[in-house]
Design a protein around this motif. Sequence first.
Motif, PDB file in Angstrom:
ATOM      1  N   GLU A   1       0.983  -1.089   0.015  1.00  0.00           N
ATOM      2  CA  GLU A   1      -0.117   0.082  -0.022  1.00  0.00           C
ATOM      3  C   GLU A   1       0.887   1.267   0.048  1.00  0.00           C
ATOM      4  O   GLU A   1       1.776   1.292   0.980  1.00  0.00           O
ATOM      5  CB  GLU A   1      -1.159   0.186   1.254  1.00  0.00           C
ATOM      6  N   LYS A   2       0.325   2.205  -0.940  1.00  0.00           N
ATOM      7  CA  LYS A   2       1.267   3.494  -1.002  1.00  0.00           C
ATOM      8  C   LYS A   2       0.519   4.405  -1.642  1.00  0.00           C
ATOM      9  O   LYS A   2      -0.262   4.204  -2.325  1.00  0.00           O
ATOM     10  CB  LYS A   2       2.605   3.180  -1.578  1.00  0.00           C
ATOM     11  N   GLU A   3       0.782   5.761  -0.909  1.00  0.00           N
ATOM     12  CA  GLU A   3      -0.060   6.927  -1.595  1.00  0.00           C
ATOM     13  C   GLU A   3       1.187   7.440  -2.580  1.00  0.00           C
ATOM     14  O   GLU A   3       2.379   7.636  -2.300  1.00  0.00           O
ATOM     15  CB  GLU A   3      -0.118   8.038  -0.361  1.00  0.00           C
TER      16      GLU A   3
ATOM     17  N   GLN B   1       1.777   9.698  -6.195  1.00  0.00           N
ATOM     18  CA  GLN B   1       1.667  10.873  -7.228  1.00  0.00           C
ATOM     19  C   GLN B   1       2.158  10.689  -8.434  1.00  0.00           C
ATOM     20  O   GLN B   1       3.355  10.490  -8.797  1.00  0.00           O
ATOM     21  CB  GLN B   1       2.243  12.393  -6.691  1.00  0.00           C
TER      22      GLN B   1
ATOM     23  N   TRP C   1      -3.008  12.413  -7.340  1.00  0.00           N
ATOM     24  CA  TRP C   1      -2.556  11.570  -5.971  1.00  0.00           C
ATOM     25  C   TRP C   1      -3.669  10.377  -6.006  1.00  0.00           C
ATOM     26  O   TRP C   1      -4.508  10.613  -6.245  1.00  0.00           O
ATOM     27  CB  TRP C   1      -2.781  12.428  -4.709  1.00  0.00           C
TER      28      TRP C   1
ATOM     29  N   GLN D   1      -4.104   6.744  -3.640  1.00  0.00           N
ATOM     30  CA  GLN D   1      -3.942   5.433  -2.707  1.00  0.00           C
ATOM     31  C   GLN D   1      -3.962   4.202  -3.710  1.00  0.00           C
ATOM     32  O   GLN D   1      -4.699   3.526  -4.163  1.00  0.00           O
ATOM     33  CB  GLN D   1      -5.037   5.173  -1.870  1.00  0.00           C
TER      34      GLN D   1
ATOM     35  N   ILE E   1      -7.171  10.064  -4.626  1.00  0.00           N
ATOM     36  CA  ILE E   1      -6.978  11.015  -3.370  1.00  0.00           C
ATOM     37  C   ILE E   1      -6.467  12.223  -3.632  1.00  0.00           C
ATOM     38  O   ILE E   1      -6.261  12.938  -2.603  1.00  0.00           O
ATOM     39  CB  ILE E   1      -6.476  10.314  -2.276  1.00  0.00           C
TER      40      ILE E   1
ATOM     41  N   MET F   1      -5.736  15.047  -0.476  1.00  0.00           N
ATOM     42  CA  MET F   1      -4.445  15.734  -0.388  1.00  0.00           C
ATOM     43  C   MET F   1      -4.498  17.071  -0.567  1.00  0.00           C
ATOM     44  O   MET F   1      -3.735  17.566   0.331  1.00  0.00           O
ATOM     45  CB  MET F   1      -3.476  15.059  -1.653  1.00  0.00           C
TER      46      MET F   1
END
Length: 387
Positions: free
Chosen positions: A104-106, A108, A114, A116, A140, A144
Amino acid sequence: MNITTPDPAANMIEPRTGKKESRKLKELIELNDELENYFRNTIIPQLFVDADLILRKFTPPAMKQFNLAGCHIGRPMEELIDNIRYSTIIENISEVIKSGEIFEKEIQTTDLRWFQMNIIPYLIKRGNRTNGVIITFVDITDRMKVLRDLEKLNASHETFIYSVSHDLKAPLANIEGLVQHLNQVSGKLLENCAADNTEQRTVAAMLDKSVKSMRGIIEELAEIAKIEGNYKETVETVHFESILRQVEMTIKDNIIESKASIRYAVEEPSIEFSRKNLRSILYNLLSNAIKYKSPDRTPEIQIRTVKENGFVQVSVKDNGLGISEDKKDLIFTPFTRFEKDKEGTGIGLYLVKKIIENAGGEIIVHSTVGEGSEFIVYLKPKVTEVF
């Protein structure tokens, strides 16, 4: 001529097997139709990549977001990095296939949006091996943006508090000087003549008290700015009894005046924490236990420390006025005071709650009006950083 008579039972096996296979095939077709229906109607961009890093399927939102088309099916993901606009996706997929763990990572993308991103291993029950991954992208960008706006607002808020506390210090120092001068003049007048200057000295004492109160407010405002900005304090091994003795010395006059009895039950002797912050927590809770004492009895305060579920629990229990149910949450809001005849700014418990929550802990209160209160603090011991 030999004639072989057909076995009726043998003739019945094939039709049964055919019906069973037909039923399974029908179930598979129905399941596939349901999956296809899900793929067509989901609003989330999703990619299905096999263990050889080949794109096998994607949802319509992925087609729109990443400019994917039917011709991309069956192509290696390495060729589609520009479409995804996230450079390390191949490494992330490979790691999930290797480890079998969700990633899992946010992220860009290059178009400044952005997401998730979740990379989920697709496991085959037989052999319990990973046969590929399912990748989901939840937009997201708006969230953000809100977070960035909040960060800017917090920064402005902190700057304002620092500016106010700094700018007020100079005129406050001037007032303190004038009060001292007034006291000196009053003393000389008393020496030179027999005139009664009681009123003048009363005014000077009131001014002195007001100045001290203002200085306390300014210092607490500066403290709020530091705590709300998650100001990093030095973490060390702090012994509870040592801190409690220091706090007792600080409020010694109040303890003597109220004839308060303070008892310790220190089962957990120390904690890795900020010394300054722990002292602030205990000072506010202990001084409040005395300040809000019952007029009908001598204050009795019990302080207990114990380790519980990875937290160090600190309990401060008194037999004071107590807090009504409708005011329990309000006591932690800034500048809230219910007893107007008690000295204070209404910031203490707000600071305590902020310090505790910033450190990953929690504070709860149990109270009965007319019987007393118990504040229970759960502190998460910090890990001392080694540089």
